[in-house]
Motif scaffolding. Structure first.
Motif, PDB file in Angstrom:
ATOM      1  N   PRO A  56     -38.622  48.384 -64.314  1.00 15.75           N
ATOM      2  CA  PRO A  56     -39.272  49.063 -65.436  1.00 15.75           C
ATOM      3  C   PRO A  56     -38.988  50.555 -65.521  1.00 15.75           C
ATOM      4  CG  PRO A  56     -40.857  48.479 -63.728  1.00 15.75           C
ATOM      5  CD  PRO A  56     -39.581  47.780 -63.375  1.00 15.75           C
ATOM      6  N   ASP A  57     -38.520  51.173 -64.412  1.00 11.20           N
ATOM      7  CA  ASP A  57     -38.230  52.610 -64.430  1.00 11.20           C
ATOM      8  C   ASP A  57     -36.742  52.880 -64.627  1.00 11.20           C
ATOM      9  OD1 ASP A  57     -37.444  51.584 -62.015  1.00 11.20           O
ATOM     10  OD2 ASP A  57     -38.238  53.228 -60.800  1.00 11.20           O
ATOM     11  N   ALA A  58     -36.026  51.934 -65.225  1.00 11.10           N
ATOM     12  CA  ALA A  58     -34.579  52.059 -65.385  1.00 11.10           C
ATOM     13  C   ALA A  58     -34.223  53.172 -66.360  1.00 11.10           C
ATOM     14  CB  ALA A  58     -33.999  50.729 -65.872  1.00 11.10           C
ATOM     15  N   ALA A  59     -32.946  53.631 -66.265  1.00 11.82           N
ATOM     16  CA  ALA A  59     -32.483  54.745 -67.096  1.00 11.82           C
ATOM     17  C   ALA A  59     -32.252  54.338 -68.537  1.00 11.82           C
ATOM     18  CB  ALA A  59     -31.193  55.319 -66.510  1.00 11.82           C
ATOM     19  N   VAL A  60     -32.035  53.060 -68.784  1.00  9.29           N
ATOM     20  CA  VAL A  60     -31.833  52.551 -70.140  1.00  9.29           C
ATOM     21  C   VAL A  60     -32.804  51.393 -70.354  1.00  9.29           C
ATOM     22  CG1 VAL A  60     -29.401  53.223 -70.257  1.00  9.29           C
ATOM     23  CG2 VAL A  60     -30.008  50.965 -69.383  1.00  9.29           C
ATOM     24  N   ALA A  61     -32.844  50.887 -71.572  1.00  6.94           N
ATOM     25  CA  ALA A  61     -33.740  49.776 -71.877  1.00  6.94           C
ATOM     26  C   ALA A  61     -33.511  48.621 -70.905  1.00  6.94           C
ATOM     27  CB  ALA A  61     -33.512  49.310 -73.309  1.00  6.94           C
ATOM     28  N   ARG A  62     -34.598  47.961 -70.520  1.00  6.53           N
ATOM     29  CA  ARG A  62     -34.544  46.964 -69.455  1.00  6.53           C
ATOM     30  C   ARG A  62     -33.674  45.766 -69.796  1.00  6.53           C
ATOM     31  NH1 ARG A  62     -39.991  44.871 -68.630  1.00  6.53           N
ATOM     32  NH2 ARG A  62     -39.314  44.167 -66.576  1.00  6.53           N
ATOM     33  N   ASP A  63     -33.484  45.480 -71.087  1.00 10.12           N
ATOM     34  CA  ASP A  63     -32.759  44.268 -71.440  1.00 10.12           C
ATOM     35  C   ASP A  63     -31.340  44.510 -71.945  1.00 10.12           C
ATOM     36  OD1 ASP A  63     -33.698  45.481 -73.709  1.00 10.12           O
ATOM     37  OD2 ASP A  63     -34.604  43.703 -74.589  1.00 10.12           O
ATOM     38  N   LEU A  64     -30.848  45.737 -71.834  1.00 12.98           N
ATOM     39  CA  LEU A  64     -29.476  46.034 -72.239  1.00 12.98           C
ATOM     40  C   LEU A  64     -28.502  45.444 -71.215  1.00 12.98           C
ATOM     41  CD1 LEU A  64     -27.543  47.613 -74.165  1.00 12.98           C
ATOM     42  CD2 LEU A  64     -27.743  49.515 -72.542  1.00 12.98           C
ATOM     43  N   ASP A  65     -27.436  44.784 -71.696  1.00 12.27           N
ATOM     44  CA  ASP A  65     -26.493  44.179 -70.770  1.00 12.27           C
ATOM     45  C   ASP A  65     -25.061  44.398 -71.247  1.00 12.27           C
ATOM     46  OD1 ASP A  65     -27.011  41.909 -72.856  1.00 12.27           O
ATOM     47  OD2 ASP A  65     -25.186  41.306 -71.804  1.00 12.27           O
ATOM     48  N   VAL A  66     -24.108  44.129 -70.347  1.00 13.82           N
ATOM     49  CA  VAL A  66     -22.689  44.189 -70.673  1.00 13.82           C
ATOM     50  C   VAL A  66     -22.029  42.904 -70.159  1.00 13.82           C
ATOM     51  CG1 VAL A  66     -22.102  45.467 -68.551  1.00 13.82           C
ATOM     52  CG2 VAL A  66     -20.579  45.559 -70.532  1.00 13.82           C
ATOM     53  N   LEU A  67     -21.102  42.369 -70.943  1.00 15.68           N
ATOM     54  CA  LEU A  67     -20.432  41.119 -70.597  1.00 15.68           C
ATOM     55  C   LEU A  67     -19.271  41.389 -69.629  1.00 15.68           C
ATOM     56  CD1 LEU A  67     -20.215  38.040 -71.191  1.00 15.68           C
ATOM     57  CD2 LEU A  67     -18.547  38.635 -72.959  1.00 15.68           C
ATOM     58  N   LEU A  68     -19.283  40.675 -68.507  1.00 19.99           N
ATOM     59  CA  LEU A  68     -18.223  40.802 -67.506  1.00 19.99           C
ATOM     60  C   LEU A  68     -17.771  39.419 -67.059  1.00 19.99           C
ATOM     61  CD1 LEU A  68     -19.794  43.636 -65.307  1.00 19.99           C
ATOM     62  CD2 LEU A  68     -17.929  43.897 -66.952  1.00 19.99           C
ATOM     63  N   GLN A  69     -16.645  39.377 -66.387  1.00 23.64           N
ATOM     64  CA  GLN A  69     -16.148  38.109 -65.861  1.00 23.64           C
ATOM     65  C   GLN A  69     -15.456  38.358 -64.526  1.00 23.64           C
ATOM     66  OE1 GLN A  69     -13.389  36.784 -68.877  1.00 23.64           O
ATOM     67  NE2 GLN A  69     -11.734  38.071 -68.109  1.00 23.64           N
ATOM     68  N   LYS A  70     -15.325  37.299 -63.736  1.00 24.83           N
ATOM     69  CA  LYS A  70     -14.613  37.400 -62.463  1.00 24.83           C
ATOM     70  C   LYS A  70     -13.325  36.611 -62.567  1.00 24.83           C
ATOM     71  CE  LYS A  70     -15.109  37.055 -57.474  1.00 24.83           C
ATOM     72  NZ  LYS A  70     -16.014  36.712 -56.348  1.00 24.83           N
ATOM     73  N   ARG A  71     -12.217  37.279 -62.276  1.00 23.75           N
ATOM     74  CA  ARG A  71     -10.899  36.676 -62.388  1.00 23.75           C
ATOM     75  C   ARG A  71     -10.628  35.748 -61.197  1.00 23.75           C
ATOM     76  NH1 ARG A  71      -7.113  39.167 -65.551  1.00 23.75           N
ATOM     77  NH2 ARG A  71      -5.496  39.042 -63.944  1.00 23.75           N
ATOM     78  N   ALA A  72      -9.814  34.738 -61.420  1.00 26.05           N
ATOM     79  CA  ALA A  72      -9.446  33.800 -60.363  1.00 26.05           C
ATOM     80  C   ALA A  72      -8.662  34.520 -59.271  1.00 26.05           C
ATOM     81  CB  ALA A  72      -8.610  32.664 -60.943  1.00 26.05           C
ATOM     82  N   THR A  73      -8.845  34.089 -58.033  1.00 25.13           N
ATOM     83  CA  THR A  73      -8.154  34.719 -56.902  1.00 25.13           C
ATOM     84  C   THR A  73      -6.676  34.348 -56.852  1.00 25.13           C
ATOM     85  OG1 THR A  73      -8.798  32.868 -55.477  1.00 25.13           O
ATOM     86  CG2 THR A  73     -10.259  34.792 -55.524  1.00 25.13           C
ATOM     87  N   THR A  74      -6.274  33.363 -57.653  1.00 23.58           N
ATOM     88  CA  THR A  74      -4.869  32.919 -57.648  1.00 23.58           C
ATOM     89  C   THR A  74      -3.993  33.675 -58.630  1.00 23.58           C
ATOM     90  OG1 THR A  74      -5.520  31.170 -59.189  1.00 23.58           O
ATOM     91  CG2 THR A  74      -5.444  30.594 -56.857  1.00 23.58           C
ATOM     92  N   LEU A  75      -4.577  34.558 -59.429  1.00 22.18           N
ATOM     93  CA  LEU A  75      -3.794  35.299 -60.415  1.00 22.18           C
ATOM     94  C   LEU A  75      -2.884  36.308 -59.720  1.00 22.18           C
ATOM     95  CD1 LEU A  75      -6.508  35.925 -63.157  1.00 22.18           C
ATOM     96  CD2 LEU A  75      -4.590  34.324 -63.267  1.00 22.18           C
ATOM     97  N   SER A  76      -1.757  36.598 -60.349  1.00 21.01           N
ATOM     98  CA  SER A  76      -0.781  37.502 -59.739  1.00 21.01           C
ATOM     99  C   SER A  76      -1.193  38.967 -59.851  1.00 21.01           C
ATOM    100  CB  SER A  76       0.594  37.306 -60.385  1.00 21.01           C
ATOM    101  OG  SER A  76       0.528  37.559 -61.788  1.00 21.01           O
ATOM    102  N   THR A  77      -2.000  39.299 -60.856  1.00 29.85           N
ATOM    103  CA  THR A  77      -2.465  40.676 -61.016  1.00 29.85           C
ATOM    104  C   THR A  77      -3.990  40.710 -61.018  1.00 29.85           C
ATOM    105  OG1 THR A  77      -2.374  40.496 -63.441  1.00 29.85           O
ATOM    106  CG2 THR A  77      -0.437  41.399 -62.320  1.00 29.85           C
ATOM    107  N   HIS A  78      -4.537  41.684 -60.321  1.00 31.92           N
ATOM    108  CA  HIS A  78      -5.984  41.898 -60.233  1.00 31.92           C
ATOM    109  C   HIS A  78      -6.738  40.631 -59.833  1.00 31.92           C
ATOM    110  CE1 HIS A  78      -4.871  45.575 -62.288  1.00 31.92           C
ATOM    111  NE2 HIS A  78      -4.377  44.868 -63.286  1.00 31.92           N
TER     112      HIS A  78
END
Length: 224
Positions: A56-78
């Protein structure tokens, strides 16, 4: 959920202001003059969570979010890195915003019609994969269900509360060695999810430009 009445919608104005801030360009590195990178785009999609709240004491509104994903470990880059949805431009893409939305739909299954494109930020070099990346700033007017579509590329898709990223306890300086060179950059770790590299640098710059950054201890260093 009604995003029209959520307190997080005030963040939309902050994001628009950040996109046009003169300070933003100074936060971003310039492309190497002798490079010939391929064009690409990522979608930096912010919205409103309806079931996962920040403190509740967060710097921005409590329900603001950003979309992220985790890349597969088998990819050649990142491999294995947390990233924004995105990828290289295709001839049929009308512009970089179209690239970002198409790639996001292919990777996460989101409905592009529910996304409002707020701005296209200055392009950035991604030297490791030889791309010139345009971050496309978006606002999720009508959120849709998301999940990893192709597990050969993406193993997880999630909506991260922004306030948790901004918590000083979740921030540190990542340290990575490339031969004789040492590269230091902002990073985040929330409940074991580590965000570093390109994605962390762009988030850090955007948070600064939006006026959301909470002072954190940059002397805390961890290797990646």
């Amino acid at each position: 959920m009604s995003d029209a009445t959520s307190p997080a919608t005030g963040a939309r104005a902050d994001l628009l202001s950040a996109a046009t801030s003169p300070a933003w360009a100074s936060l971003l590195p310039a492309s190497p003059p002798d490079a010939a990178p391929r064009p690409a785009a990522v979608l930096m999609l912010f919205g409103v969570l309806d079931d996962v709240l920040a403190p509740p004491d967060a710097a921005v509104a409590r329900d603001l979010d950003v979309l992220l994903q985790k890349r597969a470990t088998t990819l050649s880059t990142h491999p294995g890195q947390v990233s924004f949805p995105g990828g290289k431009a295709e001839p049929e893409d009308a512009d970089v915003a179209a690239t970002a939305l198409r790639e996001a739909e292919e990777e996460t299954g989101l409905d592009p019609s529910g996304v409002e494109v707020l701005a296209v930020l200055p392009e950035l070099p991604l030297i490791a994969s030889n791309h010139r990346v345009s971050p496309v700033l978006g606002w999720w007017r009508h959120p849709s269900t998301v999940a990893a579509v192709d597990h050969a590329e993406t193993v997880e898709v999630f909506r991260m509360p922004v306030a948790r990223l901004l918590d000083p306890a979740h921030r540190y300086t990542s340290v990575r060695r490339y031969g004789d060179r040492v590269f230091r950059a902002p990073a985040f770790e929330v409940d074991g999810t580590v965000v570093w590299g390109f994605t962390a640098m762009v988030l850090d710059g955007l948070f600064d430009a939006a006026g959301w950054t909470v002072p954190w201890d940059r002397d805390i260093e961890r290797p990646v």
